[in-house]
Design a protein around this motif. Structure first.
Motif, PDB file in Angstrom:
ATOM      1  N   PRO A   1      16.749  71.672  59.847  1.00 16.26           N
ATOM      2  CA  PRO A   1      17.660  71.322  60.948  1.00 16.26           C
ATOM      3  C   PRO A   1      17.125  70.253  61.891  1.00 16.26           C
ATOM      4  O   PRO A   1      17.887  69.467  62.447  1.00 16.26           O
ATOM      5  CB  PRO A   1      17.863  72.650  61.678  1.00 16.26           C
ATOM      6  N   GLY A   2      15.803  70.215  62.056  1.00 17.87           N
ATOM      7  CA  GLY A   2      15.217  69.237  62.958  1.00 17.87           C
ATOM      8  C   GLY A   2      15.145  67.829  62.406  1.00 17.87           C
ATOM      9  O   GLY A   2      14.797  66.897  63.139  1.00 17.87           O
ATOM     10  N   GLY A   3      15.457  67.673  61.108  1.00 17.71           N
ATOM     11  CA  GLY A   3      15.503  66.326  60.547  1.00 17.71           C
ATOM     12  C   GLY A   3      14.523  66.035  59.431  1.00 17.71           C
ATOM     13  O   GLY A   3      14.559  64.948  58.852  1.00 17.71           O
ATOM     14  N   ASP A   4      13.655  66.981  59.077  1.00 18.99           N
ATOM     15  CA  ASP A   4      12.722  66.747  57.983  1.00 18.99           C
ATOM     16  C   ASP A   4      13.445  66.834  56.639  1.00 18.99           C
ATOM     17  O   ASP A   4      14.300  67.701  56.432  1.00 18.99           O
ATOM     18  CB  ASP A   4      11.584  67.764  58.003  1.00 18.99           C
ATOM     19  N   ILE A   5      13.064  65.942  55.729  1.00 20.51           N
ATOM     20  CA  ILE A   5      13.612  65.890  54.381  1.00 20.51           C
ATOM     21  C   ILE A   5      12.530  66.430  53.453  1.00 20.51           C
ATOM     22  O   ILE A   5      11.396  65.935  53.457  1.00 20.51           O
ATOM     23  CB  ILE A   5      13.997  64.446  54.036  1.00 20.51           C
ATOM     24  N   LEU A   6      12.866  67.441  52.647  1.00 20.48           N
ATOM     25  CA  LEU A   6      11.847  68.261  52.001  1.00 20.48           C
ATOM     26  C   LEU A   6      12.004  68.326  50.493  1.00 20.48           C
ATOM     27  O   LEU A   6      13.100  68.181  49.955  1.00 20.48           O
ATOM     28  CB  LEU A   6      11.897  69.680  52.576  1.00 20.48           C
ATOM     29  N   ASP A   7      10.872  68.607  49.825  1.00 23.49           N
ATOM     30  CA  ASP A   7      10.885  68.788  48.380  1.00 23.49           C
ATOM     31  C   ASP A   7       9.764  69.739  47.974  1.00 23.49           C
ATOM     32  O   ASP A   7       9.013  70.233  48.830  1.00 23.49           O
ATOM     33  CB  ASP A   7      10.752  67.447  47.658  1.00 23.49           C
TER      34      ASP A   7
ATOM     35  N   GLY B   1      11.116  61.702  57.531  1.00 24.47           N
ATOM     36  CA  GLY B   1      11.954  62.134  58.636  1.00 24.47           C
ATOM     37  C   GLY B   1      13.133  61.187  58.786  1.00 24.47           C
ATOM     38  O   GLY B   1      13.204  60.140  58.124  1.00 24.47           O
ATOM     39  N   LEU B   2      14.040  61.517  59.651  1.00 22.43           N
ATOM     40  CA  LEU B   2      15.241  60.699  59.833  1.00 22.43           C
ATOM     41  C   LEU B   2      14.963  59.265  60.288  1.00 22.43           C
ATOM     42  O   LEU B   2      15.762  58.370  59.963  1.00 22.43           O
ATOM     43  CB  LEU B   2      16.197  61.391  60.801  1.00 22.43           C
ATOM     44  N   PRO B   3      13.881  58.990  61.025  1.00 22.00           N
ATOM     45  CA  PRO B   3      13.625  57.586  61.375  1.00 22.00           C
ATOM     46  C   PRO B   3      13.487  56.668  60.159  1.00 22.00           C
ATOM     47  O   PRO B   3      13.672  55.457  60.269  1.00 22.00           O
ATOM     48  CB  PRO B   3      12.313  57.658  62.167  1.00 22.00           C
ATOM     49  N   GLU B   4      13.184  57.257  59.001  1.00 23.61           N
ATOM     50  CA  GLU B   4      13.005  56.457  57.779  1.00 23.61           C
ATOM     51  C   GLU B   4      14.273  56.375  56.937  1.00 23.61           C
ATOM     52  O   GLU B   4      14.280  55.721  55.894  1.00 23.61           O
ATOM     53  CB  GLU B   4      11.864  57.050  56.950  1.00 23.61           C
TER      54      GLU B   4
ATOM     55  N   LYS C   1      21.809  61.135  65.298  1.00 21.60           N
ATOM     56  CA  LYS C   1      22.193  60.233  66.383  1.00 21.60           C
ATOM     57  C   LYS C   1      20.971  59.713  67.117  1.00 21.60           C
ATOM     58  O   LYS C   1      20.886  58.524  67.446  1.00 21.60           O
ATOM     59  CB  LYS C   1      23.118  60.963  67.351  1.00 21.60           C
ATOM     60  N   GLY C   2      20.017  60.592  67.369  1.00 18.09           N
ATOM     61  CA  GLY C   2      18.822  60.201  68.105  1.00 18.09           C
ATOM     62  C   GLY C   2      17.936  59.235  67.356  1.00 18.09           C
ATOM     63  O   GLY C   2      17.137  58.517  67.966  1.00 18.09           O
ATOM     64  N   ASN C   3      18.074  59.194  66.045  1.00 18.33           N
ATOM     65  CA  ASN C   3      17.235  58.310  65.225  1.00 18.33           C
ATOM     66  C   ASN C   3      18.033  57.170  64.596  1.00 18.33           C
ATOM     67  O   ASN C   3      17.518  56.474  63.715  1.00 18.33           O
ATOM     68  CB  ASN C   3      16.559  59.124  64.123  1.00 18.33           C
ATOM     69  N   ASP C   4      19.273  56.976  65.067  1.00 15.50           N
ATOM     70  CA  ASP C   4      20.133  55.897  64.558  1.00 15.50           C
ATOM     71  C   ASP C   4      20.363  55.978  63.056  1.00 15.50           C
ATOM     72  O   ASP C   4      20.473  54.945  62.367  1.00 15.50           O
ATOM     73  CB  ASP C   4      19.537  54.525  64.925  1.00 15.50           C
ATOM     74  N   THR C   5      20.416  57.194  62.543  1.00 15.09           N
ATOM     75  CA  THR C   5      20.756  57.399  61.135  1.00 15.09           C
ATOM     76  C   THR C   5      22.270  57.600  61.037  1.00 15.09           C
ATOM     77  O   THR C   5      22.808  58.536  61.619  1.00 15.09           O
ATOM     78  CB  THR C   5      20.039  58.628  60.559  1.00 15.09           C
ATOM     79  N   GLN C   6      22.930  56.723  60.306  1.00 15.03           N
ATOM     80  CA  GLN C   6      24.369  56.830  60.148  1.00 15.03           C
ATOM     81  C   GLN C   6      24.708  58.001  59.231  1.00 15.03           C
ATOM     82  O   GLN C   6      24.093  58.189  58.179  1.00 15.03           O
ATOM     83  CB  GLN C   6      24.939  55.539  59.553  1.00 15.03           C
ATOM     84  N   VAL C   7      25.685  58.811  59.634  1.00 14.86           N
ATOM     85  CA  VAL C   7      26.145  59.925  58.812  1.00 14.86           C
ATOM     86  C   VAL C   7      27.530  59.589  58.258  1.00 14.86           C
ATOM     87  O   VAL C   7      28.439  59.227  59.003  1.00 14.86           O
ATOM     88  CB  VAL C   7      26.225  61.242  59.627  1.00 14.86           C
ATOM     89  N   ILE C   8      27.649  59.681  56.938  1.00 16.76           N
ATOM     90  CA  ILE C   8      28.937  59.461  56.279  1.00 16.76           C
ATOM     91  C   ILE C   8      29.306  60.728  55.526  1.00 16.76           C
ATOM     92  O   ILE C   8      28.540  61.191  54.677  1.00 16.76           O
ATOM     93  CB  ILE C   8      28.899  58.276  55.311  1.00 16.76           C
ATOM     94  N   VAL C   9      30.445  61.292  55.850  1.00 15.09           N
ATOM     95  CA  VAL C   9      30.950  62.473  55.151  1.00 15.09           C
ATOM     96  C   VAL C   9      31.912  61.989  54.075  1.00 15.09           C
ATOM     97  O   VAL C   9      32.964  61.414  54.383  1.00 15.09           O
ATOM     98  CB  VAL C   9      31.637  63.463  56.095  1.00 15.09           C
ATOM     99  N   ALA C  10      31.534  62.219  52.814  1.00 10.92           N
ATOM    100  CA  ALA C  10      32.350  61.739  51.702  1.00 10.92           C
ATOM    101  C   ALA C  10      33.679  62.468  51.645  1.00 10.92           C
ATOM    102  O   ALA C  10      33.755  63.673  51.880  1.00 10.92           O
ATOM    103  CB  ALA C  10      31.582  61.926  50.395  1.00 10.92           C
ATOM    104  N   LYS C  11      34.716  61.736  51.315  1.00 10.01           N
ATOM    105  CA  LYS C  11      36.040  62.322  51.183  1.00 10.01           C
ATOM    106  C   LYS C  11      36.181  62.982  49.816  1.00 10.01           C
ATOM    107  O   LYS C  11      35.680  62.457  48.807  1.00 10.01           O
ATOM    108  CB  LYS C  11      37.114  61.249  51.346  1.00 10.01           C
ATOM    109  N   ASN C  12      36.871  64.104  49.797  1.00  7.55           N
ATOM    110  CA  ASN C  12      37.177  64.760  48.540  1.00  7.55           C
ATOM    111  C   ASN C  12      38.250  63.952  47.825  1.00  7.55           C
ATOM    112  O   ASN C  12      39.308  63.697  48.391  1.00  7.55           O
ATOM    113  CB  ASN C  12      37.673  66.184  48.799  1.00  7.55           C
ATOM    114  N   ARG C  13      37.976  63.555  46.595  1.00  5.97           N
ATOM    115  CA  ARG C  13      38.903  62.641  45.886  1.00  5.97           C
ATOM    116  C   ARG C  13      39.606  63.374  44.744  1.00  5.97           C
ATOM    117  O   ARG C  13      39.025  64.183  44.087  1.00  5.97           O
ATOM    118  CB  ARG C  13      38.137  61.432  45.355  1.00  5.97           C
TER     119      ARG C  13
END
Length: 255
Positions: free
Chosen positions: A177-183, A221-224, A243-255
């Motif tokens: 939730p805080g923005g870390d991208i994990l694997d 992290g989201l800054p990257e 928003k705080g890291n200027d990462t654009q969020v795009i929600v894909a439309k169901n097609r």
């Protein structure tokens, strides 16, 4: 069905689907929501599942679910995400696609593009694009992860370091939730980090189920990340972090 028979099937469904919800289990077993909630609570108390809002997930934070199960999980959403991603990729550019079933969906949607140089450490992607004469495909090499056709380790990182990409589209196993991208795999994470560092614009492609999962190793992290493409509006904390890291969020439309 008696409780002792439901519980193993619930665990198997969680392993196969990545998550079980109260609603899906009520429909499957034909019992009340209260009965299912009691089952999930008992499975969580015994450490076999972890409760999340509306259902439960497997508790493991160190092992990914199987490749076939990942392929089937949220497949329509992955196609929607893939179609949205390729809308932002022009012809005649260089692009990296990493390991993952969502990036494999992206590869399937790239077939109308021309003049692309596609570099990947995913043999499944290479096979999908092998017969597309309008695309040049480069495979990194590396240690073969037989479970999913991924190429990882030092050779893969070294290959990535020789390029500068216009775009990268990467997937992940979990989102904090805080923005870390994990694997899960250190060798894979090292390659993903190299991809990010060598790309002018980075897209993260991940469906909403990644918010219900855990993984132990941070990719970035989201800054990257420049653009996050997903299938539903993210949780509030993650949206605020974008928003705080200027990462654009795009929600894909169901097609």
């Amino acid at each position: 069905m008696v409780q002792t028979l439901r519980k193993p099937e619930i665990i198997e469904m969680a392993r196969r689907e990545g998550k079980v919800t109260v609603d899906m289990l009520v429909d499957h077993f034909g019992v009340t929501p209260q009965t299912i909630r009691r089952d999930l609570t008992e499975l969580a108390e015994s450490g076999q599942l972890e409760r999340v809002h509306g259902g439960a997930i497997l508790p493991s934070t160190t092992m990914n679910i199987g490749y076939i199960e990942r392929q089937e999980l949220n497949q329509p959403s992955k196609v929607d995400i893939a179609r949205e991603c390729v809308r932002h990729i022009p012809n005649d550019c260089s692009l990296f696609l990493n390991i993952g079933t969502t990036t494999e969906a992206v590869a399937s949607e790239l077939r109308r593009h021309t003049g692309l140089l596609v570099v990947t450490n995913n043999l499944n992607i290479a096979n999908k694009l092998a017969h597309e004469s309008s695309l040049e495909v480069v495979v990194t090499g590396g240690d073969l992860r037989r479970a999913d056709g991924g190429l990882v380790g030092a050779v893969a990182r070294e290959t990535v370091s020789r390029f500068r990409f216009d775009f990268a589209i990467i997937g992940c196993s979990a989102l904090h939730p805080g923005g870390d991208i994990l694997d899960f795999d250190t060798r894979e994470v090292g390659v993903s980090q190299a991809i990010i560092s060598r790309s002018d614009k980075v897209f993260l492609a991940a469906d909403n189920s990644k918010f219900d999962r855990k993984a132990p190793i941070k990719i970035a992290g989201l800054p990257e990340i420049d653009v996050f493409v997903t299938d539903k509006i993210p949780p509030t904390e993650f949206s605020d972090a974008c928003k705080g890291n200027d990462t654009q969020v795009i929600v894909a439309k169901n097609r």
